[in-house]
Design a protein around this motif. Sequence first.
Motif, PDB file in Angstrom:
ATOM      1  N   TRP A  12      -6.517  51.979-112.261  1.00  0.00           N
ATOM      2  CA  TRP A  12      -5.125  51.552-112.028  1.00  0.00           C
ATOM      3  C   TRP A  12      -4.144  52.616-112.537  1.00  0.00           C
ATOM      4  O   TRP A  12      -3.200  52.993-111.836  1.00  0.00           O
ATOM      5  CB  TRP A  12      -4.893  50.214-112.725  1.00  0.00           C
ATOM      6  CG  TRP A  12      -3.521  49.641-112.570  1.00  0.00           C
ATOM      7  CD1 TRP A  12      -2.380  50.029-113.219  1.00  0.00           C
ATOM      8  CD2 TRP A  12      -3.141  48.560-111.707  1.00  0.00           C
ATOM      9  NE1 TRP A  12      -1.317  49.272-112.826  1.00  0.00           N
ATOM     10  CE2 TRP A  12      -1.748  48.348-111.888  1.00  0.00           C
ATOM     11  CE3 TRP A  12      -3.835  47.740-110.794  1.00  0.00           C
ATOM     12  CZ2 TRP A  12      -1.045  47.362-111.207  1.00  0.00           C
ATOM     13  CZ3 TRP A  12      -3.127  46.754-110.124  1.00  0.00           C
ATOM     14  CH2 TRP A  12      -1.759  46.585-110.333  1.00  0.00           C
ATOM     15  N   ALA A  13      -4.387  53.077-113.766  1.00  0.00           N
ATOM     16  CA  ALA A  13      -3.466  54.037-114.392  1.00  0.00           C
ATOM     17  C   ALA A  13      -3.456  55.370-113.648  1.00  0.00           C
ATOM     18  O   ALA A  13      -2.446  56.083-113.651  1.00  0.00           O
ATOM     19  CB  ALA A  13      -3.842  54.253-115.857  1.00  0.00           C
ATOM     20  N   MET A  14      -4.567  55.718-112.988  1.00  0.00           N
ATOM     21  CA  MET A  14      -4.654  57.004-112.297  1.00  0.00           C
ATOM     22  C   MET A  14      -4.228  56.942-110.832  1.00  0.00           C
ATOM     23  O   MET A  14      -4.081  57.996-110.196  1.00  0.00           O
ATOM     24  CB  MET A  14      -6.092  57.542-112.374  1.00  0.00           C
ATOM     25  CG  MET A  14      -6.449  58.143-113.720  1.00  0.00           C
ATOM     26  SD  MET A  14      -5.376  59.520-114.220  1.00  0.00           S
ATOM     27  CE  MET A  14      -5.946  60.798-113.101  1.00  0.00           C
ATOM     28  N   LEU A  15      -4.039  55.744-110.285  1.00  0.00           N
ATOM     29  CA  LEU A  15      -3.703  55.649-108.854  1.00  0.00           C
ATOM     30  C   LEU A  15      -2.502  56.521-108.453  1.00  0.00           C
ATOM     31  O   LEU A  15      -2.565  57.196-107.424  1.00  0.00           O
ATOM     32  CB  LEU A  15      -3.477  54.188-108.450  1.00  0.00           C
ATOM     33  CG  LEU A  15      -4.736  53.435-108.000  1.00  0.00           C
ATOM     34  CD1 LEU A  15      -4.404  51.957-107.773  1.00  0.00           C
ATOM     35  CD2 LEU A  15      -5.326  54.038-106.730  1.00  0.00           C
ATOM     36  N   PRO A  16      -1.414  56.551-109.250  1.00  0.00           N
ATOM     37  CA  PRO A  16      -0.282  57.414-108.865  1.00  0.00           C
ATOM     38  C   PRO A  16      -0.622  58.906-108.901  1.00  0.00           C
ATOM     39  O   PRO A  16       0.129  59.712-108.343  1.00  0.00           O
ATOM     40  CB  PRO A  16       0.791  57.088-109.912  1.00  0.00           C
ATOM     41  CG  PRO A  16       0.441  55.717-110.394  1.00  0.00           C
ATOM     42  CD  PRO A  16      -1.061  55.691-110.399  1.00  0.00           C
ATOM     43  N   ALA A  60       4.798  59.678-102.435  1.00  0.00           N
ATOM     44  CA  ALA A  60       3.790  58.614-102.258  1.00  0.00           C
ATOM     45  C   ALA A  60       3.299  58.124-103.619  1.00  0.00           C
ATOM     46  O   ALA A  60       3.139  56.918-103.832  1.00  0.00           O
ATOM     47  CB  ALA A  60       2.624  59.127-101.412  1.00  0.00           C
ATOM     48  N   GLY A  61       3.071  59.058-104.541  1.00  0.00           N
ATOM     49  CA  GLY A  61       2.627  58.684-105.887  1.00  0.00           C
ATOM     50  C   GLY A  61       3.669  57.841-106.605  1.00  0.00           C
ATOM     51  O   GLY A  61       3.339  56.851-107.253  1.00  0.00           O
ATOM     52  N   PRO A  84      -1.517  48.576-116.632  1.00  0.00           N
ATOM     53  CA  PRO A  84      -0.202  49.079-116.991  1.00  0.00           C
ATOM     54  C   PRO A  84       0.854  49.003-115.888  1.00  0.00           C
ATOM     55  O   PRO A  84       0.561  49.210-114.716  1.00  0.00           O
ATOM     56  CB  PRO A  84      -0.467  50.545-117.348  1.00  0.00           C
ATOM     57  CG  PRO A  84      -1.702  50.904-116.621  1.00  0.00           C
ATOM     58  CD  PRO A  84      -2.522  49.655-116.523  1.00  0.00           C
ATOM     59  N   ALA A  85       2.093  48.701-116.316  1.00  0.00           N
ATOM     60  CA  ALA A  85       3.269  48.982-115.510  1.00  0.00           C
ATOM     61  C   ALA A  85       3.618  50.435-115.828  1.00  0.00           C
ATOM     62  O   ALA A  85       3.292  50.931-116.905  1.00  0.00           O
ATOM     63  CB  ALA A  85       4.404  48.060-115.910  1.00  0.00           C
ATOM     64  N   PHE A  86       4.234  51.129-114.867  1.00  0.00           N
ATOM     65  CA  PHE A  86       4.537  52.546-115.062  1.00  0.00           C
ATOM     66  C   PHE A  86       6.003  52.747-115.401  1.00  0.00           C
ATOM     67  O   PHE A  86       6.878  52.220-114.704  1.00  0.00           O
ATOM     68  CB  PHE A  86       4.184  53.337-113.795  1.00  0.00           C
ATOM     69  CG  PHE A  86       2.714  53.308-113.488  1.00  0.00           C
ATOM     70  CD1 PHE A  86       1.866  54.271-113.999  1.00  0.00           C
ATOM     71  CD2 PHE A  86       2.181  52.288-112.704  1.00  0.00           C
ATOM     72  CE1 PHE A  86       0.501  54.229-113.726  1.00  0.00           C
ATOM     73  CE2 PHE A  86       0.820  52.237-112.430  1.00  0.00           C
ATOM     74  CZ  PHE A  86      -0.020  53.218-112.939  1.00  0.00           C
ATOM     75  N   THR A  87       6.265  53.506-116.464  1.00  0.00           N
ATOM     76  CA  THR A  87       7.638  53.919-116.717  1.00  0.00           C
ATOM     77  C   THR A  87       7.928  55.083-115.768  1.00  0.00           C
ATOM     78  O   THR A  87       6.992  55.705-115.248  1.00  0.00           O
ATOM     79  CB  THR A  87       7.806  54.401-118.175  1.00  0.00           C
ATOM     80  OG1 THR A  87       6.977  55.560-118.366  1.00  0.00           O
ATOM     81  CG2 THR A  87       7.391  53.316-119.164  1.00  0.00           C
ATOM     82  N   ALA A  90       6.279  58.319-116.818  1.00  0.00           N
ATOM     83  CA  ALA A  90       4.830  58.271-116.621  1.00  0.00           C
ATOM     84  C   ALA A  90       4.492  58.503-115.149  1.00  0.00           C
ATOM     85  O   ALA A  90       3.582  59.279-114.817  1.00  0.00           O
ATOM     86  CB  ALA A  90       4.285  56.922-117.094  1.00  0.00           C
ATOM     87  N   ALA A  91       5.227  57.830-114.257  1.00  0.00           N
ATOM     88  CA  ALA A  91       4.986  57.972-112.818  1.00  0.00           C
ATOM     89  C   ALA A  91       5.202  59.417-112.367  1.00  0.00           C
ATOM     90  O   ALA A  91       4.411  59.972-111.597  1.00  0.00           O
ATOM     91  CB  ALA A  91       5.895  57.023-112.039  1.00  0.00           C
ATOM     92  N   ILE A  92       6.261  60.036-112.891  1.00  0.00           N
ATOM     93  CA  ILE A  92       6.564  61.423-112.515  1.00  0.00           C
ATOM     94  C   ILE A  92       5.476  62.366-113.042  1.00  0.00           C
ATOM     95  O   ILE A  92       4.999  63.252-112.330  1.00  0.00           O
ATOM     96  CB  ILE A  92       7.963  61.836-113.041  1.00  0.00           C
ATOM     97  CG1 ILE A  92       9.048  61.044-112.295  1.00  0.00           C
ATOM     98  CG2 ILE A  92       8.192  63.349-112.857  1.00  0.00           C
ATOM     99  CD1 ILE A  92      10.427  61.131-112.938  1.00  0.00           C
ATOM    100  N   GLY A  93       5.061  62.142-114.286  1.00  0.00           N
ATOM    101  CA  GLY A  93       4.012  62.981-114.867  1.00  0.00           C
ATOM    102  C   GLY A  93       2.721  62.901-114.064  1.00  0.00           C
ATOM    103  O   GLY A  93       2.085  63.926-113.792  1.00  0.00           O
ATOM    104  N   LEU A  94       2.341  61.698-113.652  1.00  0.00           N
ATOM    105  CA  LEU A  94       1.098  61.512-112.912  1.00  0.00           C
ATOM    106  C   LEU A  94       1.183  62.105-111.508  1.00  0.00           C
ATOM    107  O   LEU A  94       0.305  62.857-111.076  1.00  0.00           O
ATOM    108  CB  LEU A  94       0.757  60.016-112.833  1.00  0.00           C
ATOM    109  CG  LEU A  94       0.318  59.377-114.150  1.00  0.00           C
ATOM    110  CD1 LEU A  94       0.355  57.855-114.063  1.00  0.00           C
ATOM    111  CD2 LEU A  94      -1.077  59.862-114.551  1.00  0.00           C
TER     112      LEU A  94
END
Length: 181
Positions: A12-16, A60-61, A84-87, A90-94
Amino acid sequence: MAVLETIVVAFWAMLPAYVPNNAAVLAGGGRPIDGGREWGGRRVLGDGKTWRGTAGGILAGLALAAVLTVLAPEVSSAIGIDVPAFTAPAAIGLAAGAMLGDILASFLKRRTGRQRGAMFPGVDQLDFVVVSLPLTALFATEWFLEWFTWDVILVVVVLTPILHVTTNVIAYKLGLKNEPW
Ligand code: CTP
Ligand code: MG
Ligand code: K
């Protein structure tokens, strides 16, 4: 953490970070990032790294992170595992880290004489992890430390190459990708 819980959180955490590579294949085309420039007689990055593919991949991420963030509370209570919900950082970093890792890998491929599309075992499967995790740790330190415990990182390192190989073979068979890696 139980093993199943660790795997679910890791995925889940790595999907983005997973989706940008696949989205870039669909969005790719147009002007290459290196503008056709060469360095040491070889392309800096090559025609496989385009502005459109990179932007499409990152968007897309980010979009997926937003959707997962909305779903997180409901999914967590439905499956009994906290996901996790993404801040935003966090979303940008991933998402951006995944695309940056892929671009750096192409830079390395060109420096080592590999043509566009050539295989680079190990690097092809983990390039986006190697950059997206440190970048996320930098942008969203607290969030990262909460979710990316050592056992989650271990699962990511093992799970990612398997998922990468599988999705690329599927994309190849569907005619979306030129090579199955
Ligand atoms: N793509 C893109 N922009 C990116 C990443 C990928 O446009 N930043 C698109 C390109 O059309 C690329 C395809 O997705 O050909 C597959 O991506 P990848 O396998 O990473 O590129 P390759 O063509 O194999 O090139 P390289 O050898 O540099 O990895
Ligand atoms: Mg490739
Ligand atoms: K790649």
